[in-house]
Design a protein around this motif. Structure first.
Motif, mmCIF file in Angstrom:
data_model
loop_
_atom_site.group_PDB
_atom_site.id
_atom_site.type_symbol
_atom_site.label_atom_id
_atom_site.label_comp_id
_atom_site.label_asym_id
_atom_site.label_seq_id
_atom_site.Cartn_x
_atom_site.Cartn_y
_atom_site.Cartn_z
ATOM 1 N N GLN A 1 0.832 -1.201 0.000
ATOM 2 C CA GLN A 1 0.000 0.000 0.000
ATOM 3 C C GLN A 1 0.868 1.252 0.000
ATOM 4 N N GLN A 2 1.962 1.237 0.755
ATOM 5 C CA GLN A 2 2.860 2.384 0.823
ATOM 6 C C GLN A 2 3.475 2.676 -0.544
ATOM 7 N N GLU A 3 3.849 1.620 -1.260
ATOM 8 C CA GLU A 3 4.456 1.801 -2.581
ATOM 9 C C GLU A 3 3.443 2.342 -3.592
ATOM 10 N N PHE A 4 2.200 1.874 -3.532
ATOM 11 C CA PHE A 4 1.175 2.386 -4.425
ATOM 12 C C PHE A 4 0.908 3.863 -4.145
ATOM 13 N N HIS A 5 0.818 4.233 -2.865
ATOM 14 C CA HIS A 5 0.584 5.629 -2.510
ATOM 15 C C HIS A 5 1.720 6.501 -3.037
ATOM 16 N N ARG A 6 2.933 6.035 -2.876
ATOM 17 C CA ARG A 6 4.081 6.810 -3.333
ATOM 18 C C ARG A 6 4.048 6.982 -4.844
ATOM 19 N N ALA A 7 3.741 5.906 -5.560
ATOM 20 C CA ALA A 7 3.723 5.964 -7.018
ATOM 21 C C ALA A 7 2.612 6.870 -7.537
ATOM 22 N N LEU A 8 1.420 6.788 -6.918
ATOM 23 C CA LEU A 8 0.299 7.611 -7.366
ATOM 24 C C LEU A 8 0.517 9.077 -7.048
ATOM 25 N N ALA A 9 1.347 9.374 -6.045
ATOM 26 C CA ALA A 9 1.622 10.772 -5.689
ATOM 27 C C ALA A 9 2.877 11.310 -6.356
ATOM 28 N N ALA B 1 -8.280 13.160 -7.347
ATOM 29 C CA ALA B 1 -9.012 13.931 -6.338
ATOM 30 C C ALA B 1 -8.743 13.471 -4.909
ATOM 31 N N GLY B 2 -8.101 12.337 -4.717
ATOM 32 C CA GLY B 2 -7.687 11.933 -3.372
ATOM 33 C C GLY B 2 -8.575 10.967 -2.639
ATOM 34 N N PRO B 3 -8.948 9.836 -3.247
ATOM 35 C CA PRO B 3 -9.711 8.836 -2.494
ATOM 36 C C PRO B 3 -8.814 8.118 -1.488
ATOM 37 N N THR B 4 -9.434 7.306 -0.642
ATOM 38 C CA THR B 4 -8.658 6.437 0.250
ATOM 39 C C THR B 4 -8.299 5.169 -0.513
ATOM 40 N N ILE C 1 -20.108 16.438 -9.286
ATOM 41 C CA ILE C 1 -20.209 15.933 -7.920
ATOM 42 C C ILE C 1 -19.287 16.765 -7.038
ATOM 43 N N PHE C 2 -19.637 16.832 -5.762
ATOM 44 C CA PHE C 2 -18.818 17.562 -4.794
ATOM 45 C C PHE C 2 -18.887 16.856 -3.457
ATOM 46 N N GLY C 3 -17.761 16.856 -2.753
ATOM 47 C CA GLY C 3 -17.747 16.307 -1.410
ATOM 48 C C GLY C 3 -16.372 15.841 -1.002
ATOM 49 N N ASP C 4 -16.346 15.113 0.095
ATOM 50 C CA ASP C 4 -15.102 14.577 0.645
ATOM 51 C C ASP C 4 -14.755 13.287 -0.100
ATOM 52 N N VAL C 5 -13.854 13.418 -1.064
ATOM 53 C CA VAL C 5 -13.536 12.286 -1.940
ATOM 54 C C VAL C 5 -12.797 11.190 -1.172
ATOM 55 N N SER C 6 -12.219 11.517 -0.020
ATOM 56 C CA SER C 6 -11.517 10.483 0.755
ATOM 57 C C SER C 6 -12.474 9.427 1.293
ATOM 58 N N LYS C 7 -13.780 9.699 1.264
ATOM 59 C CA LYS C 7 -14.759 8.703 1.695
ATOM 60 C C LYS C 7 -15.066 7.687 0.603
ATOM 61 N N TYR C 8 -14.461 7.873 -0.557
ATOM 62 C CA TYR C 8 -14.554 6.850 -1.606
ATOM 63 C C TYR C 8 -13.338 5.944 -1.473
ATOM 64 N N ILE C 9 -13.582 4.662 -1.316
ATOM 65 C CA ILE C 9 -12.520 3.686 -1.075
ATOM 66 C C ILE C 9 -12.142 3.019 -2.397
#
Length: 406
Positions: A111-119, A151-154, A350-358
């Protein structure tokens, strides 16, 4: 590459100069009175020129990323850190090269590697200092193709693809107020549900001439990774946005309930008042968080760029002047999406807290090679498989603007 960076810098400076010297004065005039026909014509011209430069900036940025990915040969490419280094490269090249005995590799990422790559495409996330690895090359097109990932999902990454049970929230409950010292403590319990996160497959088969594979000057690892990721990225991005659910990913647009329905007789178009109503249809904690954002259908963008605030007549759209940062609407990031539709009955914003999309990704990415099927054509087939899914865990966190019924 320096020439590409210089071109990007020039285009951004031109766009910023147009905005500050020509659009801002017109915006200030519009705040006090209606624009004259000549002023309106000038506004439309400047708006079109800014749009043209924005499109050129996106094209040059895309070309720059491709240039960076192919800039070095396998022999001279800098050695990445950790698992992205020679061991992983050797494993992949054994599959991708003709002299290797291995025909399939299942490469696992955390998960850490995916986060790093996507960012890694964002300078503020440390992207400029991250070496290019196979995962970076795979994740970059995934990110570029998907407004939802931008947009920054979880993001969660699992080792295998078994079905997961994920808790969802349909009601938040309420606490009792002014409770006496000896009274029974009560309150309303939150309402929880349960949804399944699966692992739907997105795959790509590409066929290349054998001579290309045998050419030592060609970085076959980068070539295959990018071509697979571009096509897989389009498929996965579409499902994360508008997937229907049940037998496929439920996209964030599909999951979002209507926070504002447009007027009838306007072919589903949104006014600026509609956008304001949509913003305030989302509960304050989700609206105020820095993780909140707009995702807008491409077809709806021109209307929003020309929209004026009621009363003052001020144009509130402004282009981003910072590298790697999106345009904003009402002070919130705005991400265009080519998969969303605009029109009668369609959810175009659409609008809202995109981090609530998993977003669930299976860490094991399979890369395989076959020489038999295309033997008579002297070609080699490569196949890549990525598995993932997505769901909105809290329906109150994201709302949609839906076009009027007629």
């Amino acid at each position: 590459m320096p020439e590409t960076q210089d071109a990007l810098r020039t285009l951004r400076e031109e766009r910023q100069n147009l905005f500050q010297t020509e659009m801002v004065p017109l915006r200030d005039i519009a705040a006090t009175r209606s624009l004259t026909a000549e002023e309106q014509q000038k506004w439309e011209r400047v708006d079109a020129e800014i749009g043209q430069r924005t499109a050129r900036i996106e094209q040059v940025e895309r070309a720059y990323e491709q240039e960076r990915a192919f800039a070095s040969t396998p022999a001279s490419r800098p050695e990445p850190e950790g698992r992205g280094g020679s061991a992983l490269a050797d494993e992949l090249r054994s599959v991708l090269s003709t002299d290797g005995q291995q025909r399939r590799a299942s490469v696992g990422f955390t998960q850490q590697e995916f986060h790093r790559a996507l960012a890694s495409g964002t300078a503020s996330a440390g992207g400029n200092a991250i070496p290019t690895t196979f995962l970076d090359r795979l994740a970059e097109p995934l990110r570029d193709m998907s407004s939802v990932l931008q947009a920054g999902p979880t993001i969660i990454v699992t080792d295998s693809g078994e079905e997961l049970q994920w808790p969802t929230v349909s009601g938040h409950g309420a606490a009792n107020a002014n409770v006496a010292e000896s009274a029974t403590r009560g309150g309303t319990d939150p309402s929880f549900g349960k949804a399944s996160i699966k692992a739907y497959e997105h795959s790509q088969l590409i066929v290349v001439p054998r001579r290309l594979v045998e050419d030592a000057a060609i970085d076959i690892e980068a070539f295959v990774a990018r071509k697979i990721a571009e096509n897989v990225g389009v498929s996965f991005a579409q499902k994360l946005a508008i997937g229907a659910g049940t037998t496929e990913t439920q996209g964030i647009v599909t999951a979002a309930t209507a926070g504002k329905t447009g007027a009838t007789g306007v072919t589903g178009a949104a006014t600026f008042d509609d956008v304001i109503d949509l913003l305030y249809s989302v509960a304050a904690p989700y609206r105020a968080t820095p993780r909140s954002a707009f995702i807008v259908a491409d077809a709806a963008l021109p209307g929003l760029r020309k929209a004026k605030a009621t009363g003052s007549g001020e144009y509130l759209w402004a282009p981003s002047v910072q590298v790697g940062q999106p345009d904003t609407l009402l002070g919130k990031p705005m991400y265009p999406d080519a998969n969303m539709e605009s029109g009668i009955g369609k959810k175009s914003i659409i609008f809202g807290d995109v981090s609530k999309y998993i977003v669930r990704l299976v860490g094991a990415i399979e890369i395989a090679r076959s020489e038999e099927r295309y033997f008579e054509n002297n070609q080699v087939a490569f196949r890549g498989i990525l598995r993932g899914d997505g769901l909105l865990e809290d329906a109150s966190a994201v709302k949609a603007f839906q076009g009027g019924a007629s």
